[in-house]
Design an enzyme around this catalytic site. Structure first.
Site, PDB file in Angstrom:
ATOM      1  N   ASP A  23      33.874  40.961  28.714  1.00 27.03           N
ATOM      2  CA  ASP A  23      32.880  41.887  29.293  1.00 27.03           C
ATOM      3  C   ASP A  23      33.228  41.655  30.899  1.00 27.03           C
ATOM      4  OD1 ASP A  23      31.175  43.964  28.818  1.00 27.03           O
ATOM      5  OD2 ASP A  23      29.484  42.810  29.925  1.00 27.03           O
ATOM      6  N   ASP A  38      37.953  42.421  24.183  1.00 27.83           N
ATOM      7  CA  ASP A  38      38.172  42.198  25.486  1.00 27.83           C
ATOM      8  C   ASP A  38      37.082  41.222  26.332  1.00 27.83           C
ATOM      9  OD1 ASP A  38      35.631  44.207  26.970  1.00 27.83           O
ATOM     10  OD2 ASP A  38      36.375  44.805  25.095  1.00 27.83           O
TER      11      ASP A  38
END
Length: 288
Positions: free
Chosen positions: A211, A209
């Site tokens: 952040d 992902d």
């Protein structure tokens, strides 16, 4: 000495496919019990050892992983090269979920972990200016590319204590001021301990992902992250399967990872604590 590859598996990576003569072994160390039993066997003719960093079923948090016991157990088994695979967040738009980064630098922001095998009674200082092994890292990069993974060569890993993720202010600091590329919770003190144990170490960051700095981060569903994590685990297994052929026969490390303790121990022989020296049998037996 024959080559033996040790793989420390991060979130989602709890085993290795295709190991011949595979068996789980319980290893006791002077530093306590490792995260789990160690899976040993051979892969494409090369001896392998696999240790799930969080334990099967993910029972250890980043702060409670027994890092010293893990590295000691691998060294005790005869491991020469350690490949760390770990889930990470990305600070760069171009480092997308599903990509892998072969890390070459770290900033250590952890604070609740034992970070050395040495201490009072046997003091040692090793260099971690270049904390990963260039030869092993290059082999991981080549294996990943052959496996069809989008690989990025080099990057700085911010190691945070966790278990919570970053605040937005922290994320911006690490990205915009400190120039970090990925963020995770587990490669420190692991890389430092591997250097003290004179093991070649490479870190493969598996991006799940962006952040919290990313404007679209809030729109990302946890189900999407889990799906990426699962896909990354499959890619990591493919990389590991191809890695042995990229390394060839074992020989002394050109960058001296296997001689890191040559001049590191500062305590005079007559002043060394016998109890600590005994605990260091696998880690520093070569020089002690």
């Amino acid at each position: 000495m024959a080559r033996m590859i040790g793989v420390i598996g991060g979130s989602g990576v709890y085993d290795i496919d295709g190991l011949e003569d595979a068996k789980w072994q319980a290893i006791e160390t002077p530093w306590g019990t490792p995260s789990d039993e160690v899976l040993t066997g051979t892969l494409n003719g090369v001896a392998m050892a696999f240790l799930p960093r969080h334990g099967r079923g993910h029972v250890h948090s980043p702060s409670t992983v027994p890092y010293r016991a893990n590295i000691d157990a691998l060294k005790r088994l005869g491991v020469t090269d350690v490949v760390s695979v770990s889930a990470c967040g990305s600070f760069r738009e171009e480092l997308a979920p599903g990509d892998f980064v072969v890390v070459d630098q770290f900033i250590d922001r952890t604070f609740a972990r034992e970070k050395s095998f040495f201490g009072t009674g046997c003091v040692a200082h090793v260099s971690v200016a270049h904390p990963t092994c260039p030869r092993l890292s290059a082999a991981c990069l080549a294996a990943g590319r052959e496996a069809g993974v989008t690989m990025h060569d080099g990057g700085t890993y911010l190691a945070m204590e966790g278990p919570q993720f970053s605040s937005l202010a922290e994320s911006k600091l690490y990205r915009e001021v400190w120039g970090c590329d990925v963020i995770g919770m587990t490669n420190m003190p692991e890389a430092k301990l591997a250097r003290e144990a004179e093991l070649c170490y490479a870190s493969v960051a598996m991006i799940t992902d962006y952040d919290s700095w990313h404007p679209d981060h809030g729109a990302v569903e946890i189900t999407d992250i889990i799906a990426t994590l699962t896909g990354n685990a499959d890619k990591a297994r493919s990389l590991i399967t191809l890695l042995a052929a990229k390394l060839g026969a074992h020989e002394p490390c050109a960058d001296g990872c296997d001689r890191a303790l040559e001049y590191a121990i500062m305590t005079a022989p007559e002043k060394r604590d016998p109890a600590l020296v005994a605990k260091l049998d696998a880690i520093a037996g070569r020089v002690l």
